[in-house]
Design a protein around this motif. Structure first.
Motif, PDB file in Angstrom:
ATOM      1  N   LYS A 108       0.858  -1.191   0.000  1.00 34.58           N
ATOM      2  CA  LYS A 108       0.000   0.000   0.000  1.00 34.58           C
ATOM      3  C   LYS A 108       0.892   1.239   0.000  1.00 34.58           C
ATOM      4  CE  LYS A 108      -3.789  -2.447   1.057  1.00 34.58           C
ATOM      5  NZ  LYS A 108      -3.407  -3.750   0.634  1.00 34.58           N
ATOM      6  N   VAL A 109       0.504   2.239  -0.802  1.00 36.86           N
ATOM      7  CA  VAL A 109       1.228   3.507  -0.832  1.00 36.86           C
ATOM      8  C   VAL A 109       0.209   4.635  -0.770  1.00 36.86           C
ATOM      9  CG1 VAL A 109       2.752   5.005  -2.173  1.00 36.86           C
ATOM     10  CG2 VAL A 109       3.085   2.536  -2.223  1.00 36.86           C
TER      11      VAL A 109
ATOM     12  N   LYS B  36      -0.049   8.201  -1.732  1.00 34.57           N
ATOM     13  CA  LYS B  36       0.676   9.153  -2.576  1.00 34.57           C
ATOM     14  C   LYS B  36       0.738  10.547  -1.966  1.00 34.57           C
ATOM     15  CE  LYS B  36      -0.338   6.584  -6.702  1.00 34.57           C
ATOM     16  NZ  LYS B  36      -1.092   6.492  -7.912  1.00 34.57           N
TER      17      LYS B  36
ATOM     18  N   SER C 166       4.102   4.105   3.220  1.00 33.52           N
ATOM     19  CA  SER C 166       3.856   2.877   2.460  1.00 33.52           C
ATOM     20  C   SER C 166       3.994   1.671   3.386  1.00 33.52           C
ATOM     21  CB  SER C 166       4.832   2.757   1.294  1.00 33.52           C
ATOM     22  OG  SER C 166       6.156   2.572   1.752  1.00 33.52           O
TER      23      SER C 166
ATOM     24  N   ASN D 250       8.363   7.896   2.595  1.00 35.12           N
ATOM     25  CA  ASN D 250       9.154   8.341   1.454  1.00 35.12           C
ATOM     26  C   ASN D 250       9.795   9.668   1.833  1.00 35.12           C
ATOM     27  OD1 ASN D 250      10.118   9.419  -0.961  1.00 35.12           O
ATOM     28  ND2 ASN D 250       8.452   8.502  -2.152  1.00 35.12           N
TER      29      ASN D 250
END
Length: 159
Positions: A33-34, A36, A41, A153
């Motif tokens: 799962k990310v 955005k 994630s 990220n």
């Protein structure tokens, strides 16, 4: 018409209404799962993408019949998600059982009724013996035991 969310979760369009359908009696590996927006994630499990692909090849954009066994409502944060727990049929084939038989999912014993228990368990044992799909791994971890670690990220993070 069918869309795929995971190796054991589809969306069916029925007379203009979208229905989330969790495949009864099975548990496929969790996909990654990310988010955005935030950059967070969660990694997926081995064979999750293959299970997703297998289910997609079987039912994506097909006209299926669903046999709803029960409806489930989950409360997550402030949002309530509802889905049908159902057996999915395509041209008379039990897609749920095929996913287990081909080694793309576990038989999810907690949610199988006595009438279906032996068929799903036999399918899983057979896939294990033949080392099909996820059973080609040394000791695959079932999704109900999988605890993914959240990652961020760095492009989205500013202290």
């Amino acid at each position: 018409m069918v869309g795929i969310s995971e190796g054991d979760l589809i969306t069916v369009n029925s007379y203009g209404n979208e229905i989330k359908v969790r495949l009864y009696g099975i548990a496929a590996p969790q996909t990654g799962k990310v988010d955005k927006f935030t950059g967070w994630s969660k990694p997926g499990q081995p064979y999750a993408d293959e299970a997703f692909r297998a289910l997609s090849l079987k039912v994506l954009h097909q006209q299926v019949k669903i046999d709803i066994r029960r409806t489930v409502a989950l409360q997550q944060d402030r949002e309530q998600r509802q889905y049908a727990l159902a057996v999915v049929y395509l041209e008379g084939r039990n897609i749920n059982l095929e996913m287990v038989t081909e080694g793309w999912a576990w038989a999810y014993k907690k949610l199988i009724t006595r009438n279906d228990f032996h068929a799903y368990l036999f399918a899983e044992r057979r896939a294990r013996t033949r080392k099909l799909g996820l059973w080609s791994q040394e000791s695959p971890q079932p999704p109900w035991e999988y605890q993914p670690k959240l990652r961020i990220n760095p492009r989205h993070y500013s202290p």
